[in-house]
Design a protein around this motif. Structure first.
Motif, PDB file in Angstrom:
ATOM      1  N   LEU A  19      -5.063  16.417 -15.984  1.00  0.00           N
ATOM      2  CA  LEU A  19      -5.084  16.846 -14.584  1.00  0.00           C
ATOM      3  C   LEU A  19      -6.013  18.049 -14.480  1.00  0.00           C
ATOM      4  O   LEU A  19      -5.929  18.987 -15.283  1.00  0.00           O
ATOM      5  N   ILE A  20      -6.905  18.022 -13.480  1.00  0.00           N
ATOM      6  CA  ILE A  20      -7.863  19.106 -13.280  1.00  0.00           C
ATOM      7  C   ILE A  20      -7.932  19.457 -11.799  1.00  0.00           C
ATOM      8  O   ILE A  20      -7.547  18.659 -10.955  1.00  0.00           O
ATOM      9  N   GLY A  21      -8.444  20.634 -11.490  1.00  0.00           N
ATOM     10  CA  GLY A  21      -8.490  21.097 -10.102  1.00  0.00           C
ATOM     11  C   GLY A  21      -9.826  20.925  -9.424  1.00  0.00           C
ATOM     12  O   GLY A  21     -10.042  21.466  -8.349  1.00  0.00           O
ATOM     13  N   VAL A  22     -10.750  20.188 -10.033  1.00  0.00           N
ATOM     14  CA  VAL A  22     -12.084  19.989  -9.460  1.00  0.00           C
ATOM     15  C   VAL A  22     -12.427  18.505  -9.429  1.00  0.00           C
ATOM     16  O   VAL A  22     -11.815  17.709 -10.136  1.00  0.00           O
ATOM     17  N   LYS A  23     -13.412  18.160  -8.601  1.00  0.00           N
ATOM     18  CA  LYS A  23     -13.859  16.771  -8.524  1.00  0.00           C
ATOM     19  C   LYS A  23     -15.205  16.555  -9.201  1.00  0.00           C
ATOM     20  O   LYS A  23     -15.625  15.429  -9.426  1.00  0.00           O
ATOM     21  N   GLU A  24     -15.917  17.640  -9.519  1.00  0.00           N
ATOM     22  CA  GLU A  24     -17.197  17.580 -10.210  1.00  0.00           C
ATOM     23  C   GLU A  24     -17.102  18.444 -11.460  1.00  0.00           C
ATOM     24  O   GLU A  24     -16.726  19.610 -11.385  1.00  0.00           O
ATOM     25  N   ASP A  61      -5.846  17.412  -9.321  1.00  0.00           N
ATOM     26  CA  ASP A  61      -4.593  18.005  -8.866  1.00  0.00           C
ATOM     27  C   ASP A  61      -4.971  19.225  -8.036  1.00  0.00           C
ATOM     28  O   ASP A  61      -5.453  20.227  -8.576  1.00  0.00           O
ATOM     29  N   ALA A  62      -4.789  19.152  -6.723  1.00  0.00           N
ATOM     30  CA  ALA A  62      -5.192  20.230  -5.820  1.00  0.00           C
ATOM     31  C   ALA A  62      -4.461  21.541  -6.103  1.00  0.00           C
ATOM     32  O   ALA A  62      -4.894  22.604  -5.663  1.00  0.00           O
ATOM     33  N   GLY A  63      -3.373  21.494  -6.844  1.00  0.00           N
ATOM     34  CA  GLY A  63      -2.626  22.700  -7.184  1.00  0.00           C
ATOM     35  C   GLY A  63      -3.236  23.484  -8.337  1.00  0.00           C
ATOM     36  O   GLY A  63      -2.802  24.589  -8.637  1.00  0.00           O
ATOM     37  N   LEU A  64      -4.248  22.928  -8.988  1.00  0.00           N
ATOM     38  CA  LEU A  64      -4.911  23.606 -10.101  1.00  0.00           C
ATOM     39  C   LEU A  64      -6.256  24.148  -9.638  1.00  0.00           C
ATOM     40  O   LEU A  64      -6.888  23.568  -8.763  1.00  0.00           O
ATOM     41  N   GLU A  68      -8.173  25.711 -14.803  1.00  0.00           N
ATOM     42  CA  GLU A  68      -6.874  25.245 -15.281  1.00  0.00           C
ATOM     43  C   GLU A  68      -6.909  23.747 -15.552  1.00  0.00           C
ATOM     44  O   GLU A  68      -7.708  23.010 -14.972  1.00  0.00           O
ATOM     45  N   SER A  69      -6.011  23.317 -16.418  1.00  0.00           N
ATOM     46  CA  SER A  69      -5.831  21.895 -16.689  1.00  0.00           C
ATOM     47  C   SER A  69      -4.386  21.656 -17.084  1.00  0.00           C
ATOM     48  O   SER A  69      -3.664  22.584 -17.445  1.00  0.00           O
ATOM     49  N   GLU A  70      -3.985  20.422 -17.008  1.00  0.00           N
ATOM     50  CA  GLU A  70      -2.654  20.024 -17.485  1.00  0.00           C
ATOM     51  C   GLU A  70      -2.849  18.772 -18.316  1.00  0.00           C
ATOM     52  O   GLU A  70      -3.269  17.755 -17.760  1.00  0.00           O
ATOM     53  N   PRO A  71      -2.668  18.799 -19.612  1.00  0.00           N
ATOM     54  CA  PRO A  71      -2.096  19.904 -20.369  1.00  0.00           C
ATOM     55  C   PRO A  71      -3.048  21.104 -20.439  1.00  0.00           C
ATOM     56  O   PRO A  71      -4.261  20.940 -20.317  1.00  0.00           O
ATOM     57  N   PRO A  72      -2.466  22.282 -20.651  1.00  0.00           N
ATOM     58  CA  PRO A  72      -3.286  23.493 -20.744  1.00  0.00           C
ATOM     59  C   PRO A  72      -4.241  23.420 -21.938  1.00  0.00           C
ATOM     60  O   PRO A  72      -3.996  22.696 -22.902  1.00  0.00           O
ATOM     61  N   GLY A  73      -5.331  24.168 -21.854  1.00  0.00           N
ATOM     62  CA  GLY A  73      -6.252  24.272 -22.976  1.00  0.00           C
ATOM     63  C   GLY A  73      -7.366  23.248 -23.013  1.00  0.00           C
ATOM     64  O   GLY A  73      -8.086  23.150 -24.002  1.00  0.00           O
ATOM     65  N   CYS A  74      -7.553  22.485 -21.935  1.00  0.00           N
ATOM     66  CA  CYS A  74      -8.610  21.472 -21.911  1.00  0.00           C
ATOM     67  C   CYS A  74      -9.895  21.963 -21.260  1.00  0.00           C
ATOM     68  O   CYS A  74     -10.888  21.240 -21.235  1.00  0.00           O
ATOM     69  N   VAL A  75      -9.890  23.187 -20.723  1.00  0.00           N
ATOM     70  CA  VAL A  75     -11.103  23.763 -20.152  1.00  0.00           C
ATOM     71  C   VAL A  75     -11.869  24.412 -21.298  1.00  0.00           C
ATOM     72  O   VAL A  75     -11.336  25.246 -22.031  1.00  0.00           O
TER      73      VAL A  75
END
Length: 87
Positions: A19-24, A61-64, A68-75
Motif C-alpha cells: 500500500l502506498i500514498g502516491v499514484k506515480e 491508500d489515500a491515508g498514506l 509511507e508504505s504498508e508494510p513499513p520500510g518499502c520506501v
C-alpha cells in the motif's frame, strides 16, 4: 520551475502487495545491488498497478503520504556510502 521528487519503492520483504500514498512512483524491485531496472509507474485513473518486472501489486491508500508504505520500510531512501563527499 518546481521539481517534485518521485518516490522509489522496494519489495525486500517479498510481499505480494504494498500500500502506498502516491499514484506515480518508481519500482526498484529490491534495494541495490539486487534491484531490477527502475521502472516509472503511473496508476492513472486506477487505484492499483502491477510492476511488470517483479509482479508486486501496488495499491494506493489515500491515508498514506509519499514517504509511507504498508508494510513499513518499502520506501527507498538513498544514502551516501561512508566517506563520500557531501553534496
Amino acid at each position: 520551475m518546481a521539481q517534485t521528487l518521485v518516490p522509489h519503492f522496494v519489495n525486500d520483504k517479498g510481499v505480494d502487495r504494498i500500500l502506498i500514498g502516491v499514484k506515480e512512483f518508481q519500482c526498484m524491485g529490491a534495494a541495490p545491488p539486487h534491484d531490477h531496472p527502475h521502472v516509472y509507474l503511473d496508476m492513472g485513473h486506477d487505484e492499483q498497478i502491477v510492476c511488470p518486472y517483479c509482479s508486486t501489486l501496488f495499491v494506493r491508500d489515500a491515508g498514506l503520504d509519499a514517504t509511507e508504505s504498508e508494510p513499513p520500510g518499502c520506501v527507498f531512501v538513498a544514502t551516501a556510502p561512508p566517506g563520500a563527499p557531501a553534496a
